[in-house]
Design an enzyme around this catalytic site. Structure first.
Site, PDB file in Angstrom:
ATOM      1  CG  ASP A  36      -2.287   0.575   0.934  1.00  0.00           C
ATOM      2  OD1 ASP A  36      -2.398   1.399   0.014  1.00  0.00           O
ATOM      3  OD2 ASP A  36      -3.263   0.226   1.646  1.00  0.00           O
ATOM      4  CG  ASP A  55      -9.575   0.904  -0.457  1.00  0.00           C
ATOM      5  OD1 ASP A  55      -8.684   0.762  -1.310  1.00  0.00           O
ATOM      6  OD2 ASP A  55      -9.344   1.006   0.762  1.00  0.00           O
TER       7      ASP A  55
END
Length: 433
Positions: free
Chosen positions: A158, A219
């Site tokens: 990430d 997301d």
């Protein structure tokens, strides 16, 4: 759309360099914790749903015992909030000892003993998105080696708490560090999602050389609106994204939320179909212990998976966007086959969409059609009109075999038709129900 020409052009697009770790030559499949379980670490009050070794063991058991593994769902991926809040005395990441008492390596062995693979989460930054220790530039080598020592099979990397300049250095360095360990570790980069997902900030040629897959966009959430936002972004930008994908390097629209709370069954089929057309990684984020039989049948649909896993690895495209709010998507497949998806953005009633294969730019010939979600088959000439009834927010998905080649010797044997008049080379794969 002349299929032969498109196949040639598309094949050229995937001939570019890919990450040289030999991993993920088809889109990876498995289970990922984040969307369904987030950062739940309250094991005292919610032991079945907290981010702990027991949760991942439960999911591994379900994958190995409930028919998922045989279909290709082999990754069990840990996401954020798995680690201790501090590194150990040697500067290495360490799992939270209360929630992962056996450690990550023992968990990896549990997966491997069942023919599964373990994925783990890291973040290029001072902290992970959940506030746990991140991987700064000076920690890349030691963290890569730690993951290899733990026998991890995939890293999702990430980008919280880092900036564009740091990311430009860190993501390629982690790729190099993972390769240097000698252990094949699939590498998922979130880099483009932090840079808007599009050129010139995102260099997809470079991404294909350092990453196996990458998150391009935000997301996914457990809602139909979230699925639509992702679908719109991916297909509105398909001219940029399609050439970037291919064996070993995949655009990742994020997790499958089929079996959770936000989608109807029609919407669930739509997500599965569109992810298959996009050659997307198929990482479910749901509770496999309680999933309904209807949701399971969608996720375990053999033909949808067969289309997704096509070894040619060409990402599909939206080819028609009608005012009626019906869109048509097309993906070329191996053996001159293809996949079609008729998708309804309507919310009122089933829509009867009428067209012909020739209007969809198929060449002259007779085609074998397999309806992915009903299992029905038919033969259709390119010029023959047909109607598909598409439910609101739903899909009709077809596998389309190449124009059949006549086997005249078989056809005229003894002056009578003997068996099939078509050669078998373009036959559909065997589908078990």
């Amino acid at each position: 759309m002349h299929l032969a020409v498109l196949l040639f052009v598309s094949a050229l697009s995937v001939a570019t360099l890919a990450l040289d770790n030999g991993e993920m030559r088809v889109p990876p499949m498995g289970w990922l914790a984040w969307e369904r379980f987030r950062c739940d670490i309250d094991c005292e009050h919610d032991p079945k749903n907290c981010i702990s070794e027991n949760l991942f063991i439960d999911m591994a058991d379900r994958l190995s015992e409930d028919g998922w593994k045989e279909l290709g769902y082999v990754y069990v991926n840990i996401d954020d909030c798995w680690s201790s809040k501090k590194r150990d005395e040697n500067g290495r990441l360490q799992a939270d000892p209360k929630r992962f008492p056996g450690g990550i390596r023992k968990l990896a062995h549990y997966m491997h003993d069942r023919g599964l693979k373990l994925g783990i989460y890291g973040d290029f930054g001072t902290h992970t998105c959940g506030g746990y220790p991140g991987t700064t530039l000076d920690k890349i080598k030691i963290d890569a080696q730690t993951f290899a020592d733990w026998e991890v099979d995939m890293l999702k990397f990430d980008g919280c708490y880092s900036n564009a300049t740091e990311q430009e250095k860190g993501y390629p360095l982690m790729s190099k560090a993972l390769n240097a360990t000698g252990r094949p570790i699939g590498y998922s980069c979130s880099w483009p999602a932090y840079q808007g997902g599009l050129p010139p900030k995102v260099n997809y040629t470079q991404l294909g050389e350092i990453c196996n897959l990458w998150r391009n966009y935000g997301d996914i959430q457990d809602s139909w609106d979230s699925v639509l936002n992702i679908v719109d972004w991916f297909f509105n930008n398909q001219d940029v994204l399609v050439p970037a994908a291919g064996p070993g390097k995949w655009n990742d629209p994020d997790m499958l939320i089929v079996g959770d709370f936000g989608l109807s069954m029609d919407q669930s089929r739509s997500q599965m179909a569109l992810w298959a057309i996009m050659a997307a990684p198929l990482f479910m984020s749901n509770d496999l212990r309680t999933i309904s039989s209807e949701a399971r049948s969608i996720l375990q649909n053999r033909m949808a998976i067969f289309i997704n896993q096509d070894p040619m690895g060409i990402q599909g495209r939206r080819i028609i966007k009608e005012k009626s709010r019906i869109s048509v998507f097309w993906r070329p497949l191996s053996n001159n086959a293809s996949a079609l998806v008729f998708f309804s953005r309507r919310t009122d009633m089933p829509y009867r969409y009428q067209t012909t294969l020739s209007k969809l730019n198929y060449s002259t010939g007779s085609y074998k059609i397999y309806d992915v979600f009903t299992g029905k088959t038919m033969t259709l000439k390119d010029s023959t009109g047909f109607v598909v009834s598409v439910n609101p927010t739903g899909v009709v998905m077809w596998h389309v075999s190449a124009p059949a080649k006549w086997n005249l010797r078989q056809f005229y044997k003894g002056g009578r038709l003997q068996g099939s008049a078509f050669d078998d080379e373009n036959a559909l794969p065997l589908i078990a129900h």
